[in-house]
Design an enzyme around this catalytic site. Structure first.
Site, PDB file in Angstrom:
ATOM      1  N   ARG A 162       0.944  -1.252  -0.067  1.00  0.00           N
ATOM      2  CA  ARG A 162       0.051  -0.009   0.001  1.00  0.00           C
ATOM      3  C   ARG A 162       0.881   1.212  -0.186  1.00  0.00           C
ATOM      4  NH1 ARG A 162      -4.025  -1.204   4.667  1.00  0.00           N
ATOM      5  NH2 ARG A 162      -2.359  -2.240   5.381  1.00  0.00           N
TER       6      ARG A 162
ATOM      7  N   LYS B 290       1.147 -18.149   7.386  1.00  0.00           N
ATOM      8  CA  LYS B 290       0.695 -18.337   8.479  1.00  0.00           C
ATOM      9  C   LYS B 290       0.379 -16.784   9.347  1.00  0.00           C
ATOM     10  CE  LYS B 290       3.314 -19.252  12.325  1.00  0.00           C
ATOM     11  NZ  LYS B 290       3.982 -18.242  12.771  1.00  0.00           N
TER      12      LYS B 290
ATOM     13  N   LYS C 279      12.407 -26.920   5.680  1.00  0.00           N
ATOM     14  CA  LYS C 279      13.881 -27.138   6.259  1.00  0.00           C
ATOM     15  C   LYS C 279      14.121 -28.562   5.871  1.00  0.00           C
ATOM     16  CE  LYS C 279      13.192 -23.977  10.154  1.00  0.00           C
ATOM     17  NZ  LYS C 279      14.013 -23.010  10.160  1.00  0.00           N
TER      18      LYS C 279
ATOM     19  N   HIS D 146       4.191 -25.067  13.616  1.00  0.00           N
ATOM     20  CA  HIS D 146       5.639 -25.735  13.398  1.00  0.00           C
ATOM     21  C   HIS D 146       5.673 -27.039  14.331  1.00  0.00           C
ATOM     22  CE1 HIS D 146       6.134 -22.096  11.423  1.00  0.00           C
ATOM     23  NE2 HIS D 146       6.734 -21.248  12.490  1.00  0.00           N
TER      24      HIS D 146
ATOM     25  N   LYS E 244      10.767 -17.805  23.306  1.00  0.00           N
ATOM     26  CA  LYS E 244      11.659 -16.464  23.040  1.00  0.00           C
ATOM     27  C   LYS E 244      12.531 -16.241  24.369  1.00  0.00           C
ATOM     28  CE  LYS E 244       9.184 -15.357  19.375  1.00  0.00           C
ATOM     29  NZ  LYS E 244       9.607 -15.672  17.992  1.00  0.00           N
TER      30      LYS E 244
END
Ligand code: BG6
Length: 524
Positions: free
Chosen positions: A69, A176, A210, A269, A369
């Site tokens: 955009r 996703k 992978k 995953h 994380k």
């Protein structure tokens, strides 16, 4: 001895499979990339396309139309792409980069309006005419998920995709997250399939691209020695770890704070990894057969609801801490994150696959994380021998130590240091009969001396060739949501005042031990 079987089925069998030799480039095409000015395009998609071109996988005639955009010209878009390639493909020559940029165009498009999509259609057709492309189109949706529906609908009304027509082909790759729970995923699929045939719809999970993930199939079903052990008779438990050191770089928090680790990594995953390590041999390597085999595992996952969620799932959120010697802020202090957020950045859970093969074997999943290391692995821990012949007691003063053989563990190292390890017990040299864990190791780097292709290169090439083997079928995706949604519901109905925290740079909150009970989490 080599036997050659000439049978029509063999051709069919190998054509649509992930292990075919790929020598023929795809037909000329136009790739329309929605979200072309975003992070994923810059970090992964455009570099992957440049890699495919450099390595001879693309035809001579093709065009990439970046759609966003933001106001940009072809020239300014090319300058952005050049910057991204300099950062993410630093070893490419100036000629390689220039060769790729010559195929790149930009079309500013408001994809929520008819005018926007009509303008895009005119541009695509003009380019196809000018560059003598044959009208084959791949649309890649790397935008916010709220735009998936309007884009696909807009493509259909602008005549860029047609459900009824097979040639030239038109396919849509959808990034996703595909839905945010079961109901929304089902609704999204229903809406998209009004405009697309199932075989035109490519739901991506980049983990399936992978190399090491594909090797799970090769390892399990291309060898006869381990498969007989992959069952409840011999396996004590399986641990799947997806650990990351990154936090909320850039404005990632804006997306993540509404997602959390369960939606972001576990539902897709990790459940795909679980399905691949637990599935039965597929009937053939054709796309449908692999999906069928994975689906069976996902359908056999024991649902976790209500009190079971408290018992078997622990979530956490990172507090301030240290990563690689550098202080990092807490999750709540990250940009675009709610200061009182209860979003989980860590999950540890115990899942069970209630099938003939796996009943009673726990599958422990852990992701987070800001953990100490970036590592993705699947560890299959075997049972101890039925009799502890080698148990010894060693005493020093008042303290006695019971020593016994350690269980053998087979570890698939998905990333980094890609490879496979088998640890087992061996006699320590000396006069005593003392066992010590030792390892067999296979490392990609040592055995193949070749660079592993990037997941997105593989998946983009497959989509361009029309091979959906490494993409997710809608029933797989829904089965994964069927498992994840009751957990989200349970959390939603009993939000704790504060979820457990863990200092950045550690292996998650201490509560995670509860999930694994008397066993131990690995420290890869
Ligand atoms: C993405 C998630 O799908 O996968 C990210 O949205 C995560 O949060 C990433 O960091 C991990 O991918 P990889 O390939 O770096 O393991």
């Amino acid at each position: 001895m080599t036997t050659t079987i000439v049978h029509p089925e063999v051709g069919v069998h190998t054509q649509d499979s992930p292990f075919v030799s790929r020598t023929k480039p795809p037909q000329p095409f136009t790739l329309v990339l929605f979200g072309a000015t975003g992070d994923l395009a810059a970090r992964k998609l455009l570099p992957a396309l440049a890699g495919l071109l450099k390595n001879g996988y693309l035809p001579q005639a093709f065009a990439i139309v970046g759609v966003g955009r933001r106001d940009k010209t072809d020239q300014s878009f090319r300058a952005d792409v050049q910057k991204a390639l300099a950062q993410f493909r630093p070893h490419d020559s100036a000629d390689d980069t220039a060769g790729f940029l010559a195929h790149a165009y930009y079309q500013r498009t408001d994809f929520t309006t008819d005018e926007g999509m009509t303008g895009l259609a005119v541009r695509v057709r003009d380019l196809e005419r000018e560059k003598k492309l044959s009208g084959n189109r791949l649309f890649y949706l790397a935008t916010d998920p709220e735009f998936f529906r309007p884009i696909v609908e807009g493509l259909a009304s602008a005549g860029l995709i047609r459900r009824e027509e097979d040639r030239p082909w038109a396919r849509v790759v959808i990034e996703k997250p595909f839905g945010h729970d079961l109901a929304s995923a089902v609704a999204l699929d229903r809406d998209l399939l009004r405009f697309l045939r199932p075989d035109q719809t490519y739901r991506i999970d980049h983990y399936l691209g992978k190399e090491t993930v594909q090797n799970l199939l090769a390892f399990r079903f291309g060898n006869a020695i381990f498969e007989p052990l992959f069952n409840r008779e011999h396996v004590d438990h399986v641990q799947i770890t997806v650990a990351e050191t990154v936090g909320m770089e850039g404005r990632r928090g804006a997306f993540y704070d509404h997602a959390g680790a369960l939606r972001d990594v576990v539902q897709n995953h990790m459940l795909q990894l679980l399905a691949l390590v637990a599935m039965d041999p597929p009937a053939t390597l054709k796309s449908g057969d692999i999906s069928d085999a994975k689906l069976k595992v996902l359908r056999n996952l024991m649902p976790l609801r209500g009190v079971d969620v408290d018992r078997y799932v622990v979530r956490g959120q990172y507090a301030a801490g240290t990563i690689a010697g550098q202080p990092v802020p807490s999750y709540r202090e990250e940009e675009a994150v709610d200061r009182a957020s209860n979003t989980e950045t860590f999950i540890a859970m115990r899942a069970s696959v209630e099938s003939w093969r796996w009943a009673g074997v726990p599958f422990f999943l852990r992701t987070g994380k800001r953990l100490p290391r970036r590592v993705t692995e699947i560890a299959v821990q075997f049972e101890l021998p039925p009799m502890q012949l080698f148990r010894t007691v060693e005493c020093a003063g008042d303290f006695c130590d019971l020593r016994e053989a350690k269980p053998s563990v087979l570890v698939f190292r998905i990333q980094p240091d890609e490879g496979i390890n088998l640890s087992f017990s061996a006699k320590r040299p000396g006069m005593q009969l003392d066992l010590h864990p030792v390892e067999f190791e296979f490392a990609y780097g040592n055995s193949f001396h070749a660079e592993l292709p990037e997941a997105y290169e593989r998946l983009l090439l497959d989509a361009l060739r029309g091979d959906a083997t490494l993409f997710m079928r809608s029933d797989e995706l829904e089965a994964a949501w069927e498992f994840a949604t009751p957990i989200l519901d349970a959390w939603h109905s009993s939000l704790p005042p504060q979820i457990p925290t863990y200092p950045a740079g550690t292996w998650g909150p201490s509560e995670a031990q509860r999930v694994i009970d008397e066993r131990e989490w690995r420290r890869p």
